[in-house]
Design a protein around this motif. Sequence first.
Motif, PDB file in Angstrom:
ATOM      1  N   PRO A 131      -7.487  -5.640  -2.400  1.00 16.19           N
ATOM      2  CA  PRO A 131      -8.422  -6.760  -2.612  1.00 16.19           C
ATOM      3  C   PRO A 131      -9.395  -6.829  -1.190  1.00 16.19           C
ATOM      4  CG  PRO A 131      -6.208  -7.555  -2.001  1.00 16.19           C
ATOM      5  CD  PRO A 131      -6.120  -6.156  -2.370  1.00 16.19           C
ATOM      6  N   THR A 132      -8.954  -6.241  -0.161  1.00 17.02           N
ATOM      7  CA  THR A 132      -9.582  -6.256   1.155  1.00 17.02           C
ATOM      8  C   THR A 132      -9.977  -5.062   1.900  1.00 17.02           C
ATOM      9  OG1 THR A 132      -7.632  -6.438   2.576  1.00 17.02           O
ATOM     10  CG2 THR A 132      -8.816  -8.563   1.977  1.00 17.02           C
ATOM     11  N   ASP A 133      -9.448  -3.844   1.260  1.00 21.46           N
ATOM     12  CA  ASP A 133      -9.627  -2.426   1.814  1.00 21.46           C
ATOM     13  C   ASP A 133     -10.356  -1.607   0.619  1.00 21.46           C
ATOM     14  OD1 ASP A 133      -9.864   0.041   2.917  1.00 21.46           O
ATOM     15  OD2 ASP A 133      -8.022  -0.073   3.561  1.00 21.46           O
ATOM     16  N   ARG A 134     -11.368  -1.518   0.536  1.00 25.08           N
ATOM     17  CA  ARG A 134     -11.802  -0.651  -0.702  1.00 25.08           C
ATOM     18  C   ARG A 134     -11.495   0.681  -0.812  1.00 25.08           C
ATOM     19  NH1 ARG A 134     -18.397  -0.795  -0.196  1.00 25.08           N
ATOM     20  NH2 ARG A 134     -18.353   0.415   1.755  1.00 25.08           N
ATOM     21  N   ARG A 135     -10.959   1.259   0.330  1.00 24.02           N
ATOM     22  CA  ARG A 135     -10.418   2.706   0.426  1.00 24.02           C
ATOM     23  C   ARG A 135      -9.048   2.859  -0.150  1.00 24.02           C
ATOM     24  NH1 ARG A 135     -11.110   3.430   6.438  1.00 24.02           N
ATOM     25  NH2 ARG A 135     -10.062   1.259   6.158  1.00 24.02           N
ATOM     26  N   SER A 136      -8.234   1.730  -0.251  1.00 19.70           N
ATOM     27  CA  SER A 136      -6.901   1.823  -0.537  1.00 19.70           C
ATOM     28  C   SER A 136      -6.621   0.919  -1.858  1.00 19.70           C
ATOM     29  CB  SER A 136      -5.916   1.005   0.742  1.00 19.70           C
ATOM     30  OG  SER A 136      -4.516   1.273   0.423  1.00 19.70           O
ATOM     31  N   PHE A 137      -5.329   1.012  -2.136  1.00 16.49           N
ATOM     32  CA  PHE A 137      -5.043   0.374  -3.312  1.00 16.49           C
ATOM     33  C   PHE A 137      -3.546  -0.092  -3.145  1.00 16.49           C
ATOM     34  CE2 PHE A 137      -4.006   4.855  -3.792  1.00 16.49           C
ATOM     35  CZ  PHE A 137      -2.742   5.139  -4.368  1.00 16.49           C
ATOM     36  N   LEU A 138      -3.170  -0.950  -3.967  1.00 14.88           N
ATOM     37  CA  LEU A 138      -1.836  -1.617  -4.057  1.00 14.88           C
ATOM     38  C   LEU A 138      -0.836  -0.960  -5.195  1.00 14.88           C
ATOM     39  CD1 LEU A 138      -2.786  -5.571  -3.246  1.00 14.88           C
ATOM     40  CD2 LEU A 138      -1.794  -3.502  -1.493  1.00 14.88           C
ATOM     41  N   ILE A 139       0.348  -0.932  -4.834  1.00 16.88           N
ATOM     42  CA  ILE A 139       1.542  -0.301  -5.949  1.00 16.88           C
ATOM     43  C   ILE A 139       2.253  -1.682  -6.071  1.00 16.88           C
ATOM     44  CG2 ILE A 139       3.221   1.204  -6.308  1.00 16.88           C
ATOM     45  CD1 ILE A 139       0.546   2.565  -5.793  1.00 16.88           C
TER      46      ILE A 139
ATOM     47  N   THR B 149       0.866  -1.200   0.091  1.00 12.84           N
ATOM     48  CA  THR B 149      -0.192   0.005  -0.044  1.00 12.84           C
ATOM     49  C   THR B 149       0.935   1.446   0.097  1.00 12.84           C
ATOM     50  OG1 THR B 149      -0.081   0.348   2.428  1.00 12.84           O
ATOM     51  CG2 THR B 149      -1.855  -1.161   1.444  1.00 12.84           C
ATOM     52  N   PRO B 150       0.390   2.424  -0.429  1.00  9.88           N
ATOM     53  CA  PRO B 150       1.122   3.583  -0.309  1.00  9.88           C
ATOM     54  C   PRO B 150       1.682   3.751   1.127  1.00  9.88           C
ATOM     55  CG  PRO B 150      -0.904   3.930  -1.581  1.00  9.88           C
ATOM     56  CD  PRO B 150      -0.918   2.726  -0.921  1.00  9.88           C
ATOM     57  N   GLY B 151       0.909   3.472   1.923  1.00 13.08           N
ATOM     58  CA  GLY B 151       1.572   3.547   3.529  1.00 13.08           C
ATOM     59  C   GLY B 151       2.350   3.093   3.790  1.00 13.08           C
TER      60      GLY B 151
END
Length: 165
Positions: free
Chosen positions: A91-99, A57-59
């Motif tokens: 896949p499990t947190d619709r507020r986030s995305f994967l890079i 994630t970006p974080g």
Amino acid sequence: MVQGFPDDRSALHAASRLLHEVLVLNDALEHSMCRHLNINETDFQALQHLIRFRSMTPGELATRLHISTAATTAVIDRMSERGHVLRAPHPTDRRSFLISPSPTAITQTLTALRPLLNDAERVVQALAPEEQQAVVRYLDAMLEAMNTQIDTMGTPTTKNRSGRS
């Protein structure tokens, strides 16, 4: 001169002197890789983390880079524009995305490093098994020493930086 080194570097074991040279040359290699990939050092550090961990994630990337989430957003945007990273829904947190690193970025990076990696493999394979084990013991010990030094200096860290178990 690096603190902790005797004034007379010849007093150091050859392995210690060579390790110091490897560390210095690693910095030069990273600069060359940045020029080769046409990216800055922060972007290259991000790419290294993404290649190693495949996605985050970006974080998580901000934590690994030791920069703010706002600065990480700028890194991700810049790298995305250049085709070095891909964004996908988490896949499990619709507020986030994967890079993740793009296939092109992985290929460019590994193609540039392949001759060095091939040379390293050729050299270690030419050693007798007991010599190979000694090299592994030395490098494992140095990784542990580096991790300890990082922790001692109070640098924000993550566990298992070396990726080894």
